[in-house]
Design a protein around this motif. Structure first.
Motif, PDB file in Angstrom:
ATOM      1  N   GLU A   1       1.766   1.719  -3.545  1.00 60.67           N
ATOM      2  CA  GLU A   1       0.568   2.131  -4.279  1.00 60.67           C
ATOM      3  C   GLU A   1       0.248   3.600  -4.020  1.00 60.67           C
ATOM      4  O   GLU A   1      -0.071   4.353  -4.957  1.00 60.67           O
ATOM      5  CB  GLU A   1      -0.621   1.255  -3.873  1.00 60.67           C
ATOM      6  CG  GLU A   1      -1.906   1.573  -4.630  1.00 60.67           C
ATOM      7  CD  GLU A   1      -3.055   0.670  -4.224  1.00 60.67           C
ATOM      8  OE1 GLU A   1      -4.160   0.843  -4.772  1.00 60.67           O
ATOM      9  OE2 GLU A   1      -2.845  -0.202  -3.349  1.00 60.67           O
ATOM     10  N   GLN A   2       0.344   4.035  -2.772  1.00 60.03           N
ATOM     11  CA  GLN A   2       0.074   5.436  -2.452  1.00 60.03           C
ATOM     12  C   GLN A   2       1.090   6.354  -3.116  1.00 60.03           C
ATOM     13  O   GLN A   2       0.743   7.455  -3.574  1.00 60.03           O
ATOM     14  CB  GLN A   2       0.084   5.642  -0.933  1.00 60.03           C
ATOM     15  CG  GLN A   2      -0.371   7.029  -0.501  1.00 60.03           C
ATOM     16  CD  GLN A   2      -0.484   7.155   1.015  1.00 60.03           C
ATOM     17  OE1 GLN A   2      -0.423   6.172   1.747  1.00 60.03           O
ATOM     18  NE2 GLN A   2      -0.635   8.374   1.499  1.00 60.03           N
TER      19      GLN A   2
ATOM     20  N   ASN B   1       0.101   6.509  -6.814  1.00 56.96           N
ATOM     21  CA  ASN B   1      -1.159   7.244  -6.972  1.00 56.96           C
ATOM     22  C   ASN B   1      -0.950   8.743  -6.801  1.00 56.96           C
ATOM     23  O   ASN B   1      -1.643   9.550  -7.430  1.00 56.96           O
ATOM     24  CB  ASN B   1      -2.184   6.748  -5.953  1.00 56.96           C
ATOM     25  CG  ASN B   1      -2.734   5.373  -6.290  1.00 56.96           C
ATOM     26  OD1 ASN B   1      -2.607   4.910  -7.417  1.00 56.96           O
ATOM     27  ND2 ASN B   1      -3.340   4.712  -5.319  1.00 56.96           N
TER      28      ASN B   1
ATOM     29  N   HIS C   1       6.690  -1.047 -11.199  1.00 52.19           N
ATOM     30  CA  HIS C   1       6.794   0.389 -11.484  1.00 52.19           C
ATOM     31  C   HIS C   1       8.213   0.755 -11.916  1.00 52.19           C
ATOM     32  O   HIS C   1       8.403   1.572 -12.829  1.00 52.19           O
ATOM     33  CB  HIS C   1       6.379   1.183 -10.247  1.00 52.19           C
ATOM     34  CG  HIS C   1       5.029   0.793  -9.731  1.00 52.19           C
ATOM     35  ND1 HIS C   1       3.858   1.111 -10.383  1.00 52.19           N
ATOM     36  CD2 HIS C   1       4.664   0.078  -8.627  1.00 52.19           C
ATOM     37  CE1 HIS C   1       2.831   0.626  -9.707  1.00 52.19           C
ATOM     38  NE2 HIS C   1       3.297  -0.005  -8.638  1.00 52.19           N
TER      39      HIS C   1
ATOM     40  N   GLY D   1       0.801  -1.215   0.000  1.00 54.61           N
ATOM     41  CA  GLY D   1       0.000   0.000   0.000  1.00 54.61           C
ATOM     42  C   GLY D   1       0.832   1.262   0.000  1.00 54.61           C
ATOM     43  O   GLY D   1       0.413   2.299  -0.541  1.00 54.61           O
TER      44      GLY D   1
ATOM     45  N   ALA E   1       7.084  -5.119  -4.473  1.00 52.34           N
ATOM     46  CA  ALA E   1       5.999  -4.167  -4.712  1.00 52.34           C
ATOM     47  C   ALA E   1       6.421  -3.070  -5.690  1.00 52.34           C
ATOM     48  O   ALA E   1       5.622  -2.592  -6.504  1.00 52.34           O
ATOM     49  CB  ALA E   1       5.539  -3.552  -3.394  1.00 52.34           C
TER      50      ALA E   1
END
Length: 254
Positions: free
Chosen positions: A77-78, A81, A130, A74, A126
């Motif tokens: 992801e944050q 985002n 990216h 997360g 994770a």
């Protein structure tokens, strides 16, 4: 020639103080958008505030204890985002237990392995999709503890750091085809952790400094942060899979 860092995004764990904060400052001054992650939000917010004040650069603070492994995806992801990409991952946060092998308890061993190699690997996993998009750089924190002439009391700490070195080398081997570089640094710096160690083990700390050829402990920003910025830059684009001591000449990596 530019360093190619302007406009990139870096996620740094343990960025509320010490080495992580120093790295955050050195990257931000080069135009990198920094995500400062740490278990104490106020410290990360302080890092962000200083980045905005000193460099006028965007930054984000995220509260996360890396031992809470289910929270790590997360955080990535944050980051994506918020800033739309991720180019640099710095795994800096870690715990340290210094005591004889015979005295180590299972809880301490598990904590070391969770906050060390396990969290480092999960953060790399994770970040991987990216970083794969545009290529990127992973910087992991190792230690010269395993290179000490006398490893008494440092076995567990050295073990978790050597595991991180192995994971880093493997990432460089497996992900290099996507222009993802992975390196370790073994730093000595004037961090809060070192200040605690110096206060609690003054004789050992004094003897330790005497073994550094340059005769001093490094600065978190001016020595460690600046080196990491260079290692993430285009000038180091062919450097990967390495463990580099940033310690004033103390460790022998041969």
């Amino acid at each position: 020639m530019t360093d190619g860092l302007a406009g990139k995004v870096a996620l740094i764990t343990g960025a509320g103080q010490g080495i992580g904060q120093g790295i955050a400052f050195s990257l931000a001054k080069r135009g990198v958008k920094v995500v400062a992650v740490g278990r104490t939000l106020s410290k990360c917010e302080n890092t962000v505030a200083q980045i905005k004040e000193r460099f006028g650069q965007e930054a984000l603070a995220i509260e996360c204890d890396i031992s809470n492994l289910d929270q790590l995806p997360g955080v990535v992801e944050q980051t994506v985002n918020t800033f739309g990409r991720l180019d640099i991952l710095v795994n800096n946060a870690v715990s340290a237990t210094i005591k004889p092998l015979i005295a180590l308890e299972l809880e301490e061993i598990n904590r070391a392995m969770v906050t060390g190699p396990t969290a480092t690997l999960l953060m790399m996993q994770a970040a991987y999709p990216h970083l794969k998009t545009n290529g990127g750089s992973i910087i992991n924190m190792a230690s010269s503890a395993a290179k000490r002439w006398d490893m008494t009391n440092y076995g567990l700490y050295a073990a978790e750091k050597e595991a991180i070195r192995a994971l880093t080398r493997t990432a460089a081997s497996e992900w290099g085809q996507y222009n993802i570089r992975a390196n370790c640094i073994l730093p000595h710096a004037k961090s809060p952790a070192l200040a605690w160690w110096t206060e609690n083990r003054p004789e050992e700390a004094a003897a330790f400094v005497k073994t550094i050829p340059m005769g001093r402990i490094g600065e978190c920003e001016d020595d460690i942060g600046e080196f990491v910025a260079m290692l993430c830059s285009d000038q180091s684009r062919y450097v990967s899979g390495q463990s580099i001591a940033v310690d004033g000449g103390q460790a022998y990596m041969g």
